[in-house]
Design an enzyme around this catalytic site. Structure first.
Site, mmCIF file in Angstrom:
data_model
loop_
_atom_site.group_PDB
_atom_site.id
_atom_site.type_symbol
_atom_site.label_atom_id
_atom_site.label_comp_id
_atom_site.label_asym_id
_atom_site.label_seq_id
_atom_site.Cartn_x
_atom_site.Cartn_y
_atom_site.Cartn_z
ATOM 1 N N HIS A 150 14.377 43.871 72.091
ATOM 2 C CA HIS A 150 13.919 44.627 70.917
ATOM 3 C C HIS A 150 12.835 43.875 70.143
ATOM 4 C CE1 HIS A 150 13.797 46.852 67.190
ATOM 5 N NE2 HIS A 150 14.229 45.792 66.550
ATOM 6 N N HIS A 183 12.514 38.658 63.648
ATOM 7 C CA HIS A 183 12.905 39.479 62.502
ATOM 8 C C HIS A 183 14.401 39.740 62.382
ATOM 9 C CE1 HIS A 183 12.534 42.965 65.316
ATOM 10 N NE2 HIS A 183 13.429 43.518 64.511
ATOM 11 N N GLU A 214 19.580 37.644 60.124
ATOM 12 C CA GLU A 214 20.723 38.485 59.781
ATOM 13 C C GLU A 214 21.714 38.679 60.913
ATOM 14 O OE1 GLU A 214 19.075 42.118 58.385
ATOM 15 O OE2 GLU A 214 18.544 41.279 56.449
ATOM 16 N N ASP A 215 21.267 38.582 62.149
ATOM 17 C CA ASP A 215 22.092 39.058 63.255
ATOM 18 C C ASP A 215 22.499 38.009 64.278
ATOM 19 O OD1 ASP A 215 21.859 41.579 62.177
ATOM 20 O OD2 ASP A 215 20.186 42.157 63.451
#
Length: 158
Positions: free
Chosen positions: A63, A87, A91-92
């Site tokens: 992605h 990006h 957060e992930d």
């Protein structure tokens, strides 16, 4: 520009075919040092997302590579491309280790400007439609087809 092929599940491969295409297309206009920065960000992101997969079964890194490749088509600078590759890292991924720990790791490896853009993306939260606007504004390219990146990210996120 070279079209992105359909990704096969190549989690064990060193560099995905899509990443090779990204680097090749970026090298058509970026300086070698910027392509090297992009490669470093790819390795950082790939390692941070290790063991994470898209709903399709593809490695998660596919992605961010697709988002960065869209930005290559607009000839954005190396720092914006690098930040786009990272990006979702803040957060992930399990890179977390306290407030700003992951941003600090990005800063240590890839520099202040990339870390600032990544942090700005993380502060924007989840809505995919914001990614394109933030990357373009952060890189100084506010007029570079925000609607197109918006639609691309929405297709990727679902």
């Amino acid at each position: 520009m070279t079209a992105l092929p359909v990704e096969q599940n190549t989690a064990s491969a060193q560099i995905t075919p899509e990443a090779d295409i990204l680097f090749e297309d970026a090298a058509s206009y970026l300086k070698q040092k910027d392509v090297a920065l992009l490669r470093s960000a790819y390795e950082f992101g790939k390692n941070a997302h290790l063991g994470q997969f898209r709903m399709t079964g593809d490695p998660y890194i596919s992605h961010p590579v697709a988002v960065s490749h869209t930005l290559v088509q607009w000839r954005l600078d190396g720092q914006a491309l690098t930040a786009a590759l990272l990006h979702d890292v803040v957060e992930d991924t399990p890179v977390k280790g306290g407030p700003n720990a992951d941003v600090d790791k990005v800063r240590a490896r890839l520099g202040n400007r990339v870390a600032e853009i990544v942090q700005g993306l993380a502060q924007r939260g989840r809505p995919g439609r914001e990614l394109g606007r933030v990357v373009l504004i952060a890189s100084g390219r506010q007029d570079a087809g925000i609607k197109q990146i918006d639609q691309h990210v929405l297709r990727e996120v679902g």
